[in-house]
Design a protein around this motif. Sequence first.
Motif, PDB file in Angstrom:
ATOM      1  N   UNK A  70      -7.839   9.007  -3.673  1.00 17.46           N
ATOM      2  CA  UNK A  70      -6.541   9.549  -4.072  1.00 17.46           C
ATOM      3  C   UNK A  70      -5.877  10.389  -2.977  1.00 17.46           C
ATOM      4  N   UNK A  71      -6.408  10.330  -1.774  1.00 19.06           N
ATOM      5  CA  UNK A  71      -5.834  11.116  -0.680  1.00 19.06           C
ATOM      6  C   UNK A  71      -4.697  10.347   0.005  1.00 19.06           C
ATOM      7  N   UNK A  72      -3.822  11.112   0.652  1.00 17.24           N
ATOM      8  CA  UNK A  72      -2.730  10.487   1.415  1.00 17.24           C
ATOM      9  C   UNK A  72      -3.281   9.622   2.540  1.00 17.24           C
ATOM     10  N   UNK A  73      -4.356  10.103   3.206  1.00 18.90           N
ATOM     11  CA  UNK A  73      -4.896   9.342   4.332  1.00 18.90           C
ATOM     12  C   UNK A  73      -5.454   7.998   3.864  1.00 18.90           C
ATOM     13  N   UNK A  74      -6.128   7.975   2.727  1.00 16.12           N
ATOM     14  CA  UNK A  74      -6.672   6.705   2.224  1.00 16.12           C
ATOM     15  C   UNK A  74      -5.546   5.734   1.910  1.00 16.12           C
ATOM     16  N   UNK A  75      -4.533   6.202   1.219  1.00 17.46           N
ATOM     17  CA  UNK A  75      -3.409   5.334   0.877  1.00 17.46           C
ATOM     18  C   UNK A  75      -2.741   4.789   2.134  1.00 17.46           C
ATOM     19  N   UNK A  76      -2.544   5.662   3.133  1.00 15.94           N
ATOM     20  CA  UNK A  76      -1.865   5.236   4.364  1.00 15.94           C
ATOM     21  C   UNK A  76      -2.719   4.259   5.169  1.00 15.94           C
ATOM     22  N   UNK A  77      -4.022   4.540   5.293  1.00 16.95           N
ATOM     23  CA  UNK A  77      -4.910   3.644   6.052  1.00 16.95           C
ATOM     24  C   UNK A  77      -4.963   2.273   5.395  1.00 16.95           C
ATOM     25  N   UNK A  78      -5.112   2.248   4.086  1.00 16.71           N
ATOM     26  CA  UNK A  78      -5.186   0.962   3.379  1.00 16.71           C
ATOM     27  C   UNK A  78      -3.875   0.193   3.542  1.00 16.71           C
ATOM     28  N   UNK A  79      -2.743   0.878   3.379  1.00 16.99           N
ATOM     29  CA  UNK A  79      -1.458   0.185   3.479  1.00 16.99           C
ATOM     30  C   UNK A  79      -1.138  -0.272   4.901  1.00 16.99           C
ATOM     31  N   UNK A  80      -1.439   0.562   5.898  1.00 13.01           N
ATOM     32  CA  UNK A  80      -1.091   0.202   7.274  1.00 13.01           C
ATOM     33  C   UNK A  80      -1.969  -0.924   7.821  1.00 13.01           C
ATOM     34  N   UNK A  81      -3.237  -0.948   7.410  1.00 14.19           N
ATOM     35  CA  UNK A  81      -4.149  -1.988   7.887  1.00 14.19           C
ATOM     36  C   UNK A  81      -4.749  -1.717   9.253  1.00 14.19           C
ATOM     37  N   UNK A  82      -4.359  -0.607   9.888  1.00 17.83           N
ATOM     38  CA  UNK A  82      -4.932  -0.217  11.178  1.00 17.83           C
ATOM     39  C   UNK A  82      -5.143   1.288  11.185  1.00 17.83           C
ATOM     40  N   UNK A  83      -6.103   1.743  11.990  1.00 19.21           N
ATOM     41  CA  UNK A  83      -6.408   3.163  12.054  1.00 19.21           C
ATOM     42  C   UNK A  83      -7.187   3.463  13.320  1.00 19.21           C
ATOM     43  N   UNK A  84      -7.281   4.752  13.621  1.00 18.52           N
ATOM     44  CA  UNK A  84      -8.070   5.194  14.768  1.00 18.52           C
ATOM     45  C   UNK A  84      -9.079   6.219  14.285  1.00 18.52           C
ATOM     46  N   UNK A  85     -10.206   6.267  14.961  1.00 20.39           N
ATOM     47  CA  UNK A  85     -11.245   7.250  14.686  1.00 20.39           C
ATOM     48  C   UNK A  85     -11.554   7.965  15.998  1.00 20.39           C
ATOM     49  N   UNK A  86     -11.388   9.287  16.011  1.00 22.76           N
ATOM     50  CA  UNK A  86     -11.648  10.113  17.198  1.00 22.76           C
ATOM     51  C   UNK A  86     -12.849  11.000  16.917  1.00 22.76           C
ATOM     52  N   UNK A  87     -13.956  10.810  17.660  1.00 22.40           N
ATOM     53  CA  UNK A  87     -15.156  11.630  17.485  1.00 22.40           C
ATOM     54  C   UNK A  87     -14.948  12.965  18.184  1.00 22.40           C
TER      55      UNK A  87
END
Length: 180
Positions: A70-87
Amino acid sequence: MEHGVFPGEVVPAEVTDEAVNSYRLLSADIASGVAVVSTRLRGRDYAATVSGFLSVSYDPPTLLVSLYAESRIAEAVVESGTWALSLLSARQRGTANWLASPGSPLEGLLTQVDYGRGPVTEAAVIEGCIAWFEVRTTSVTTAATHQLVVGEVVAMGRRASAEDEADPLVHFASAYSRLG
């Protein structure tokens, strides 16, 4: 050698608040790296601190991140279809705290964060991060209260100094720590 039964708490079929609290306490002892997941959707940046991620496969390079459904980030990541992960390195604790804050602003979220853009997805990549990965989502699975987002890595690199590469930010016992 005798094999006995460990004393402990059996989780009932109808999960109780007590079982949830016990799980929260015990699972806090799972040490994990700390990262920022980000995406860009309709010209807006979304980002959040995460500790639930893992490398799934080397061939092809594949990552998984767990996001509260239910987070904004989950909704945005799922909808956009792309994401970045920075360690993140230990030096980036402030960034981790800022992007983990509930109720962080939607507008200007990254104004306090030094970042650049990934070459493929244009998602925010945190400057000085130990490593970064750009990912194209290949599957999304609901697991309890979270979305497990799996994706193929489409670009990756390093942004940290040698000193910071050897000093990752770690989440353990409900707090951020260093390895050393």
